[in-house]
Design a protein around this motif. Structure first.
Motif, PDB file in Angstrom:
ATOM      1  N   UNK A  73     -12.261  82.836  32.781  1.00  0.00           N
ATOM      2  CA  UNK A  73     -12.348  81.639  33.701  1.00  0.00           C
ATOM      3  C   UNK A  73     -13.009  80.351  32.717  1.00  0.00           C
ATOM      4  N   UNK A  74     -14.147  80.725  32.334  1.00  0.00           N
ATOM      5  CA  UNK A  74     -14.930  79.663  31.508  1.00  0.00           C
ATOM      6  C   UNK A  74     -14.007  78.972  30.430  1.00  0.00           C
ATOM      7  N   UNK A  75     -13.225  79.825  29.773  1.00  0.00           N
ATOM      8  CA  UNK A  75     -12.159  79.110  28.856  1.00  0.00           C
ATOM      9  C   UNK A  75     -11.434  78.242  29.357  1.00  0.00           C
ATOM     10  N   UNK A  76     -10.683  78.668  30.580  1.00  0.00           N
ATOM     11  CA  UNK A  76      -9.729  77.584  31.365  1.00  0.00           C
ATOM     12  C   UNK A  76     -10.554  76.415  31.745  1.00  0.00           C
ATOM     13  N   UNK A  77     -11.772  76.633  32.428  1.00  0.00           N
ATOM     14  CA  UNK A  77     -12.547  75.665  32.859  1.00  0.00           C
ATOM     15  C   UNK A  77     -12.995  74.541  31.800  1.00  0.00           C
ATOM     16  N   UNK A  78     -13.536  75.075  30.606  1.00  0.00           N
ATOM     17  CA  UNK A  78     -13.687  74.005  29.562  1.00  0.00           C
ATOM     18  C   UNK A  78     -12.855  73.610  28.804  1.00  0.00           C
ATOM     19  N   UNK A  79     -11.425  74.165  28.705  1.00  0.00           N
ATOM     20  CA  UNK A  79     -10.382  73.744  28.257  1.00  0.00           C
ATOM     21  C   UNK A  79      -9.935  72.641  29.284  1.00  0.00           C
ATOM     22  N   UNK A  80     -10.005  72.616  30.498  1.00  0.00           N
ATOM     23  CA  UNK A  80      -9.413  71.678  31.307  1.00  0.00           C
ATOM     24  C   UNK A  80     -10.531  70.390  31.130  1.00  0.00           C
ATOM     25  N   UNK A  81     -11.749  70.582  30.901  1.00  0.00           N
ATOM     26  CA  UNK A  81     -12.740  69.528  30.672  1.00  0.00           C
ATOM     27  C   UNK A  81     -12.492  68.772  29.454  1.00  0.00           C
ATOM     28  N   UNK A  82     -12.445  69.657  28.340  1.00  0.00           N
ATOM     29  CA  UNK A  82     -11.819  69.257  27.002  1.00  0.00           C
ATOM     30  C   UNK A  82     -10.640  68.282  27.003  1.00  0.00           C
ATOM     31  N   UNK A  83      -9.655  68.708  27.666  1.00  0.00           N
ATOM     32  CA  UNK A  83      -8.477  67.887  27.925  1.00  0.00           C
ATOM     33  C   UNK A  83      -8.437  66.641  28.594  1.00  0.00           C
ATOM     34  N   UNK A  84      -9.469  66.540  29.730  1.00  0.00           N
ATOM     35  CA  UNK A  84      -9.689  65.521  30.607  1.00  0.00           C
ATOM     36  C   UNK A  84     -10.392  64.245  29.820  1.00  0.00           C
ATOM     37  N   UNK A  85     -11.346  64.679  28.932  1.00  0.00           N
ATOM     38  CA  UNK A  85     -11.968  63.880  28.048  1.00  0.00           C
ATOM     39  C   UNK A  85     -10.964  63.018  27.069  1.00  0.00           C
ATOM     40  N   UNK A  86      -9.609  63.629  27.147  1.00  0.00           N
ATOM     41  CA  UNK A  86      -8.911  63.057  26.100  1.00  0.00           C
ATOM     42  C   UNK A  86      -7.615  62.199  26.816  1.00  0.00           C
ATOM     43  N   UNK A  87      -7.753  62.125  28.078  1.00  0.00           N
ATOM     44  CA  UNK A  87      -6.796  61.367  28.637  1.00  0.00           C
ATOM     45  C   UNK A  87      -6.265  59.848  28.074  1.00  0.00           C
ATOM     46  N   UNK A  88      -5.000  59.572  28.332  1.00  0.00           N
ATOM     47  CA  UNK A  88      -4.263  58.515  27.511  1.00  0.00           C
ATOM     48  C   UNK A  88      -5.012  57.179  28.144  1.00  0.00           C
TER      49      UNK A  88
END
Length: 236
Positions: free
Chosen positions: A212-227
Protein backbone atom coordinates in the motif's frame (compact mmCIF):
# COMPACT_ATOMS: atom_id res chain seq x y z
CA UNK A 1 13.19 56.44 -9.58
CA UNK A 2 13.81 52.73 -9.34
CA UNK A 3 10.17 52.02 -10.08
CA UNK A 4 10.24 54.26 -13.16
CA UNK A 5 13.47 52.62 -14.32
CA UNK A 6 11.95 49.18 -13.89
CA UNK A 7 8.96 50.10 -16.00
CA UNK A 8 11.19 51.70 -18.63
CA UNK A 9 13.32 48.58 -18.90
CA UNK A 10 10.19 46.46 -19.15
CA UNK A 11 8.87 48.58 -22.00
CA UNK A 12 12.24 48.60 -23.76
CA UNK A 13 12.76 44.85 -23.66
CA UNK A 14 9.18 43.66 -24.03
CA UNK A 15 9.03 41.27 -27.02
CA UNK A 16 6.79 42.22 -29.94
CA UNK A 17 3.53 40.44 -30.53
CA UNK A 18 4.02 37.29 -32.65
CA UNK A 19 3.07 37.56 -36.32
CA UNK A 20 1.36 34.64 -38.06
CA UNK A 21 1.87 32.46 -34.98
CA UNK A 22 -1.22 30.30 -35.59
CA UNK A 23 -0.33 29.82 -39.23
CA UNK A 24 3.23 28.82 -38.33
CA UNK A 25 2.07 26.26 -35.75
CA UNK A 26 -0.57 24.90 -38.11
CA UNK A 27 1.97 24.32 -40.89
CA UNK A 28 4.69 22.95 -38.62
CA UNK A 29 5.37 19.32 -39.61
CA UNK A 30 4.76 16.86 -36.81
CA UNK A 31 6.12 13.36 -36.64
CA UNK A 32 3.26 11.03 -35.81
CA UNK A 33 4.25 8.53 -33.15
CA UNK A 34 1.98 6.08 -31.40
CA UNK A 35 2.37 5.21 -27.74
CA UNK A 36 3.55 1.73 -28.74
CA UNK A 37 6.40 3.24 -30.75
CA UNK A 38 7.20 5.54 -27.86
CA UNK A 39 7.25 2.53 -25.53
CA UNK A 40 9.77 0.73 -27.74
CA UNK A 41 11.80 3.90 -28.01
CA UNK A 42 12.25 3.99 -24.23
CA UNK A 43 13.73 0.48 -24.10
CA UNK A 44 17.32 1.55 -25.01
CA UNK A 45 17.22 4.13 -22.20
CA UNK A 46 17.23 1.36 -19.60
CA UNK A 47 20.89 1.10 -18.72
CA UNK A 48 22.75 -2.08 -19.58
CA UNK A 49 23.88 -2.57 -16.00
CA UNK A 50 20.22 -2.87 -14.96
CA UNK A 51 19.77 -5.84 -17.29
CA UNK A 52 23.17 -7.21 -16.22
CA UNK A 53 22.36 -7.14 -12.49
CA UNK A 54 18.97 -8.72 -13.16
CA UNK A 55 20.56 -11.52 -15.20
CA UNK A 56 23.19 -12.01 -12.49
CA UNK A 57 20.56 -12.34 -9.76
CA UNK A 58 18.57 -14.73 -11.95
CA UNK A 59 21.67 -16.90 -12.42
CA UNK A 60 22.48 -16.80 -8.68
CA UNK A 61 18.96 -17.90 -7.78
CA UNK A 62 19.02 -20.61 -10.43
CA UNK A 63 22.18 -22.26 -9.05
CA UNK A 64 21.52 -21.49 -5.39
CA UNK A 65 22.39 -24.50 -3.19
CA UNK A 66 19.94 -25.78 -0.62
CA UNK A 67 21.81 -24.41 2.37
CA UNK A 68 21.91 -20.85 0.94
CA UNK A 69 18.30 -20.38 -0.16
CA UNK A 70 17.73 -17.99 2.74
CA UNK A 71 20.01 -15.46 1.02
CA UNK A 72 17.44 -14.95 -1.76
CA UNK A 73 15.09 -12.63 0.22
CA UNK A 74 18.13 -10.59 1.30
CA UNK A 75 19.33 -10.11 -2.29
CA UNK A 76 15.97 -9.06 -3.77
CA UNK A 77 16.11 -5.54 -2.25
CA UNK A 78 19.00 -4.82 -4.63
CA UNK A 79 16.72 -5.71 -7.53
CA UNK A 80 14.34 -3.04 -6.24
CA UNK A 81 17.24 -0.59 -5.91
CA UNK A 82 18.30 -0.79 -9.56
CA UNK A 83 14.70 -0.24 -10.63
CA UNK A 84 14.22 2.77 -8.36
CA UNK A 85 17.45 4.39 -9.54
CA UNK A 86 16.22 4.14 -13.13
CA UNK A 87 13.14 6.14 -12.16
CA UNK A 88 15.31 8.82 -10.52
CA UNK A 89 17.62 9.37 -13.50
CA UNK A 90 15.76 12.41 -14.85
CA UNK A 91 16.08 14.20 -11.53
CA UNK A 92 19.73 13.21 -11.07
CA UNK A 93 20.65 14.37 -14.59
CA UNK A 94 18.65 17.61 -14.12
CA UNK A 95 16.40 16.82 -17.08
CA UNK A 96 13.08 16.62 -15.20
CA UNK A 97 11.81 20.12 -16.04
CA UNK A 98 12.63 19.69 -19.73
CA UNK A 99 10.97 16.27 -19.93
CA UNK A 100 7.86 17.60 -18.18
CA UNK A 101 7.16 19.90 -21.13
CA UNK A 102 7.76 17.40 -23.94
CA UNK A 103 5.04 15.78 -26.02
CA UNK A 104 5.45 12.54 -24.09
CA UNK A 105 5.94 14.08 -20.69
CA UNK A 106 7.96 12.79 -17.78
CA UNK A 107 5.04 10.88 -16.24
CA UNK A 108 4.61 8.91 -19.47
CA UNK A 109 8.37 8.36 -19.70
CA UNK A 110 8.43 6.95 -16.16
CA UNK A 111 5.43 4.72 -16.84
CA UNK A 112 7.12 3.37 -19.97
CA UNK A 113 10.32 2.66 -18.06
CA UNK A 114 8.36 1.06 -15.24
CA UNK A 115 6.85 -1.28 -17.82
CA UNK A 116 10.28 -2.42 -19.00
CA UNK A 117 11.62 -2.60 -15.44
CA UNK A 118 8.64 -4.76 -14.51
CA UNK A 119 9.40 -7.12 -17.40
CA UNK A 120 13.01 -7.16 -16.25
CA UNK A 121 12.19 -7.89 -12.60
CA UNK A 122 9.39 -10.40 -13.08
CA UNK A 123 11.58 -13.36 -14.21
CA UNK A 124 14.00 -12.71 -11.33
CA UNK A 125 11.18 -12.64 -8.75
CA UNK A 126 9.67 -15.74 -10.30
CA UNK A 127 13.00 -17.58 -10.13
CA UNK A 128 13.44 -16.50 -6.51
CA UNK A 129 10.01 -17.83 -5.60
CA UNK A 130 10.63 -21.07 -7.50
CA UNK A 131 14.03 -21.62 -5.87
CA UNK A 132 12.75 -21.00 -2.34
CA UNK A 133 9.80 -23.29 -3.00
CA UNK A 134 12.10 -26.02 -4.31
CA UNK A 135 14.73 -25.81 -1.57
CA UNK A 136 12.53 -25.15 1.48
CA UNK A 137 9.63 -26.87 3.18
CA UNK A 138 7.35 -23.82 3.28
CA UNK A 139 3.92 -23.69 1.68
CA UNK A 140 3.01 -21.27 -1.11
CA UNK A 141 1.68 -18.48 1.13
CA UNK A 142 4.81 -18.50 3.29
CA UNK A 143 7.09 -18.47 0.26
CA UNK A 144 5.29 -15.47 -1.24
CA UNK A 145 5.47 -13.51 2.01
CA UNK A 146 9.07 -14.39 2.90
CA UNK A 147 10.39 -13.52 -0.57
CA UNK A 148 8.27 -10.52 -1.57
CA UNK A 149 8.07 -8.63 1.75
CA UNK A 150 11.73 -7.41 1.76
CA UNK A 151 11.36 -6.44 -1.91
CA UNK A 152 8.15 -4.49 -1.32
CA UNK A 153 9.55 -2.87 1.83
CA UNK A 154 12.56 -1.64 -0.14
CA UNK A 155 10.34 -0.23 -2.89
CA UNK A 156 8.14 1.59 -0.38
CA UNK A 157 11.00 3.07 1.64
CA UNK A 158 13.01 4.03 -1.46
CA UNK A 159 10.09 5.85 -3.08
CA UNK A 160 9.47 7.65 0.19
CA UNK A 161 13.10 8.76 0.19
CA UNK A 162 12.85 9.95 -3.43
CA UNK A 163 9.76 11.99 -2.58
CA UNK A 164 11.72 13.74 0.16
CA UNK A 165 15.20 13.96 -1.36
CA UNK A 166 16.05 14.81 -4.96
CA UNK A 167 19.11 14.23 -7.10
CA UNK A 168 22.06 12.19 -5.92
CA UNK A 169 21.02 12.55 -2.27
CA UNK A 170 17.91 10.53 -3.06
CA UNK A 171 19.98 7.79 -4.71
CA UNK A 172 22.28 7.59 -1.69
CA UNK A 173 19.24 7.41 0.58
CA UNK A 174 17.77 4.56 -1.49
CA UNK A 175 21.08 2.69 -1.32
CA UNK A 176 21.17 3.11 2.46
CA UNK A 177 17.59 1.86 2.79
CA UNK A 178 18.36 -1.16 0.59
CA UNK A 179 21.40 -2.12 2.66
CA UNK A 180 19.42 -1.74 5.90
CA UNK A 181 16.58 -3.97 4.68
CA UNK A 182 18.98 -6.58 3.31
CA UNK A 183 21.17 -6.70 6.41
CA UNK A 184 18.18 -6.73 8.78
CA UNK A 185 16.59 -9.57 6.88
CA UNK A 186 19.86 -11.52 6.98
CA UNK A 187 20.18 -10.98 10.74
CA UNK A 188 16.59 -12.01 11.52
CA UNK A 189 16.96 -15.15 9.43
CA UNK A 190 19.28 -16.56 12.07
CA UNK A 191 16.43 -16.46 14.59
CA UNK A 192 14.35 -19.63 14.65
CA UNK A 193 11.19 -17.72 15.54
CA UNK A 194 11.50 -15.58 12.43
CA UNK A 195 9.92 -18.18 10.14
CA UNK A 196 7.48 -19.83 12.54
CA UNK A 197 3.95 -20.26 11.22
CA UNK A 198 2.43 -18.33 14.13
CA UNK A 199 4.31 -15.23 12.92
CA UNK A 200 2.74 -15.41 9.47
CA UNK A 201 0.15 -12.74 10.33
CA UNK A 202 2.95 -10.24 10.99
CA UNK A 203 4.50 -11.05 7.61
CA UNK A 204 1.12 -10.55 5.96
CA UNK A 205 0.60 -7.18 7.65
CA UNK A 206 4.11 -6.09 6.70
CA UNK A 207 3.59 -7.13 3.08
CA UNK A 208 0.20 -5.38 2.82
CA UNK A 209 1.54 -2.23 4.45
CA UNK A 210 4.59 -2.21 2.16
CA UNK A 211 2.47 -2.76 -0.96
CA UNK A 212 0.00 0.00 0.00
CA UNK A 213 2.84 2.40 0.82
CA UNK A 214 4.55 1.60 -2.47
CA UNK A 215 1.40 2.42 -4.44
CA UNK A 216 0.82 5.63 -2.47
CA UNK A 217 4.41 6.85 -2.78
CA UNK A 218 4.48 5.96 -6.47
CA UNK A 219 1.32 8.00 -7.02
CA UNK A 220 2.91 10.96 -5.21
CA UNK A 221 6.11 10.52 -7.21
CA UNK A 222 4.23 10.56 -10.52
CA UNK A 223 2.03 13.46 -9.37
CA UNK A 224 5.16 15.59 -9.00
CA UNK A 225 6.06 14.94 -12.63
CA UNK A 226 2.81 16.15 -14.18
CA UNK A 227 3.17 17.65 -17.61
CA UNK A 228 3.75 21.33 -18.27
CA UNK A 229 1.82 22.91 -21.17
CA UNK A 230 3.24 22.02 -24.57
CA UNK A 231 2.62 24.67 -27.23
CA UNK A 232 2.08 22.22 -30.07
CA UNK A 233 -0.97 20.83 -28.27
CA UNK A 234 -2.69 24.05 -29.34
CA UNK A 235 -2.69 22.93 -32.97
CA UNK A 236 -6.18 22.10 -34.13
Amino acid sequence: MKKELRYALKDAFEPPNPIHREEFLRNLPLQKKSFGEFLLQQLPYIRKRTWLVSCLLFAVFFVSPRENWMAIPSLLPFLALIGITELARSSCCRMAELEMSCRFNLSQVLLARMFWLGLCSFPVLLMGLFTVGKLSAFDTAQILLYVLTPYLLTCAASLLVLNILRGTEGIYGCAAVTCMVSISNGIFQNTDAFYQSNRLIFWLLAACFSAATTILQLFIFLKKTEESPWNLFLIK
